[in-house]
Write a protein that holds these residues in place. Structure first.
Motif, PDB file in Angstrom:
ATOM      1  N   UNK A  64       1.639  -1.420   6.465  1.00  0.00           N
ATOM      2  CA  UNK A  64       2.335  -2.522   7.129  1.00  0.00           C
ATOM      3  C   UNK A  64       1.691  -3.875   6.838  1.00  0.00           C
ATOM      4  N   UNK A  65       0.416  -3.877   6.496  1.00  0.00           N
ATOM      5  CA  UNK A  65      -0.310  -5.127   6.255  1.00  0.00           C
ATOM      6  C   UNK A  65      -0.080  -5.554   4.808  1.00  0.00           C
ATOM      7  N   UNK A  66       0.462  -6.751   4.599  1.00  0.00           N
ATOM      8  CA  UNK A  66       0.733  -7.228   3.236  1.00  0.00           C
ATOM      9  C   UNK A  66      -0.560  -7.311   2.399  1.00  0.00           C
ATOM     10  N   UNK A  67      -0.413  -7.047   1.109  1.00  0.00           N
ATOM     11  CA  UNK A  67      -1.569  -7.061   0.201  1.00  0.00           C
ATOM     12  C   UNK A  67      -2.297  -8.402   0.216  1.00  0.00           C
ATOM     13  N   UNK A  68      -1.554  -9.504   0.310  1.00  0.00           N
ATOM     14  CA  UNK A  68      -2.172 -10.835   0.334  1.00  0.00           C
ATOM     15  C   UNK A  68      -3.091 -10.970   1.551  1.00  0.00           C
ATOM     16  N   UNK A  69      -2.672 -10.431   2.684  1.00  0.00           N
ATOM     17  CA  UNK A  69      -3.482 -10.472   3.897  1.00  0.00           C
ATOM     18  C   UNK A  69      -4.720  -9.591   3.730  1.00  0.00           C
ATOM     19  N   UNK A  98      -6.262  -8.919   0.997  1.00  0.00           N
ATOM     20  CA  UNK A  98      -7.180  -9.630   0.100  1.00  0.00           C
ATOM     21  C   UNK A  98      -7.956 -10.704   0.855  1.00  0.00           C
ATOM     22  N   UNK A  99      -7.278 -11.435   1.723  1.00  0.00           N
ATOM     23  CA  UNK A  99      -7.938 -12.473   2.513  1.00  0.00           C
ATOM     24  C   UNK A  99      -8.956 -11.853   3.475  1.00  0.00           C
ATOM     25  N   UNK A 100      -8.614 -10.719   4.063  1.00  0.00           N
ATOM     26  CA  UNK A 100      -9.546 -10.026   4.962  1.00  0.00           C
ATOM     27  C   UNK A 100     -10.775  -9.547   4.200  1.00  0.00           C
ATOM     28  N   UNK A 101     -10.563  -9.020   2.984  1.00  0.00           N
ATOM     29  CA  UNK A 101     -11.714  -8.587   2.160  1.00  0.00           C
ATOM     30  C   UNK A 101     -12.638  -9.764   1.846  1.00  0.00           C
ATOM     31  N   UNK A 102     -12.076 -10.964   1.808  1.00  0.00           N
ATOM     32  CA  UNK A 102     -12.862 -12.180   1.572  1.00  0.00           C
ATOM     33  C   UNK A 102     -13.449 -12.741   2.862  1.00  0.00           C
ATOM     34  N   UNK A 103     -13.421 -11.950   3.934  1.00  0.00           N
ATOM     35  CA  UNK A 103     -13.981 -12.310   5.249  1.00  0.00           C
ATOM     36  C   UNK A 103     -13.307 -13.527   5.870  1.00  0.00           C
ATOM     37  N   UNK A 104     -12.047 -13.744   5.557  1.00  0.00           N
ATOM     38  CA  UNK A 104     -11.291 -14.815   6.194  1.00  0.00           C
ATOM     39  C   UNK A 104     -10.726 -14.327   7.518  1.00  0.00           C
ATOM     40  N   UNK A 105     -10.563 -15.241   8.442  1.00  0.00           N
ATOM     41  CA  UNK A 105      -9.840 -14.949   9.676  1.00  0.00           C
ATOM     42  C   UNK A 105      -8.366 -15.148   9.376  1.00  0.00           C
ATOM     43  N   UNK A 106      -7.556 -14.175   9.750  1.00  0.00           N
ATOM     44  CA  UNK A 106      -6.136 -14.218   9.415  1.00  0.00           C
ATOM     45  C   UNK A 106      -5.313 -14.090  10.691  1.00  0.00           C
ATOM     46  N   UNK A 107      -4.351 -14.992  10.850  1.00  0.00           N
ATOM     47  CA  UNK A 107      -3.358 -14.876  11.932  1.00  0.00           C
ATOM     48  C   UNK A 107      -2.091 -14.338  11.275  1.00  0.00           C
ATOM     49  N   UNK A 108      -1.495 -13.351  11.936  1.00  0.00           N
ATOM     50  CA  UNK A 108      -0.381 -12.678  11.294  1.00  0.00           C
ATOM     51  C   UNK A 108       0.635 -12.219  12.329  1.00  0.00           C
ATOM     52  N   UNK A 109       1.895 -12.510  12.047  1.00  0.00           N
ATOM     53  CA  UNK A 109       3.009 -11.935  12.809  1.00  0.00           C
ATOM     54  C   UNK A 109       3.878 -11.230  11.793  1.00  0.00           C
ATOM     55  N   UNK A 110       4.277  -9.995  12.121  1.00  0.00           N
ATOM     56  CA  UNK A 110       5.073  -9.237  11.156  1.00  0.00           C
ATOM     57  C   UNK A 110       5.794  -8.105  11.869  1.00  0.00           C
ATOM     58  N   UNK A 111       6.870  -7.636  11.280  1.00  0.00           N
ATOM     59  CA  UNK A 111       7.490  -6.415  11.814  1.00  0.00           C
ATOM     60  C   UNK A 111       6.569  -5.239  11.515  1.00  0.00           C
ATOM     61  N   UNK A 112       6.618  -4.248  12.367  1.00  0.00           N
ATOM     62  CA  UNK A 112       5.715  -3.102  12.224  1.00  0.00           C
ATOM     63  C   UNK A 112       6.561  -1.844  12.117  1.00  0.00           C
ATOM     64  N   UNK A 113       6.370  -1.089  11.054  1.00  0.00           N
ATOM     65  CA  UNK A 113       7.169   0.116  10.793  1.00  0.00           C
ATOM     66  C   UNK A 113       6.353   1.356  11.180  1.00  0.00           C
TER      67      UNK A 113
END
Length: 181
Positions: free
Chosen positions: A147-152, A154-169
């Motif tokens: 469910x987590x987009x690849x771009x997100x 990648x950002x998490x692997x780079x230790x970034x803080x990520x805010x995310x809203x998305x549909x969840x399957x």
């Protein structure tokens, strides 16, 4: 003295009289252990001031012996640690309030390590994801979630803080066997 006793009062009375009653047994046990070991000791306990107030102290001491090994007494240095003990109590109370807010929050909260593995979650999170208990989520890898987009990711692997809203399957969760839902 700052505790309301004169030098003559301190010298003429047994040390246990200055120790708060609730700590005397532990201090006596520490002293007996030190006498047996013959080592230096560090101990924390409460002492009484002349008005009966309590003050936390740290006692650095050593058993004093004569040339034959006979115990002459205890030499020690007391340091008032009351402010430190008060600060520790305040930190514990604050941590307990934060823990309670985390556990009882109606908002789902998840905590992950730097590799994306879930360390803990609150009950609201378990409820949101349809899990009977938060323990089934522990160890779940956010980076393995389809469910987590690849771009997100990648950002998490780079230790970034990520805010995310998305549909969840949830179908994807079941299909990949990520956790029982």
């Amino acid at each position: 003295s700052r505790y309301g006793f004169g030098p003559e009062e301190v010298v003429s009375r047994p040390i246990l009289e200055f120790i708060a009653p609730e700590d005397r047994e532990q201090v006596a046990l520490d002293l007996r252990r030190t006498v047996g070991d013959g080592l230096e000791f560090v101990s924390e306990f409460r002492i009484l001031d002349a008005q009966g107030g309590r003050h936390w102290v740290e006692d650095y001491g050593r058993i004093q012996r004569d040339a034959t090994g006979t115990i002459l007494g205890v030499a020690g240095v007391l340091r008032d640690i009351t402010p430190r003990k008060q600060a520790e109590a305040e930190v514990r109370a604050s941590e307990e309030r934060l823990r309670s807010a985390y556990l009882e929050s109606p908002i789902a909260v998840e905590l992950y390590d730097t590799q994306g593995r879930m360390l803990s979650a609150n009950q609201a999170c378990a409820d949101l994801f349809g899990c009977a208990d938060v323990s089934v989520l522990r160890g779940f890898s956010l980076l393995d979630d389809p469910n987590v987009p690849d771009e997100v990711k990648q950002r998490l692997r780079g230790n970034e803080t990520v805010r995310l809203e998305m549909p969840f399957d949830f179908g994807l969760v079941k299909q990949h066997g990520l956790y029982p839902t």
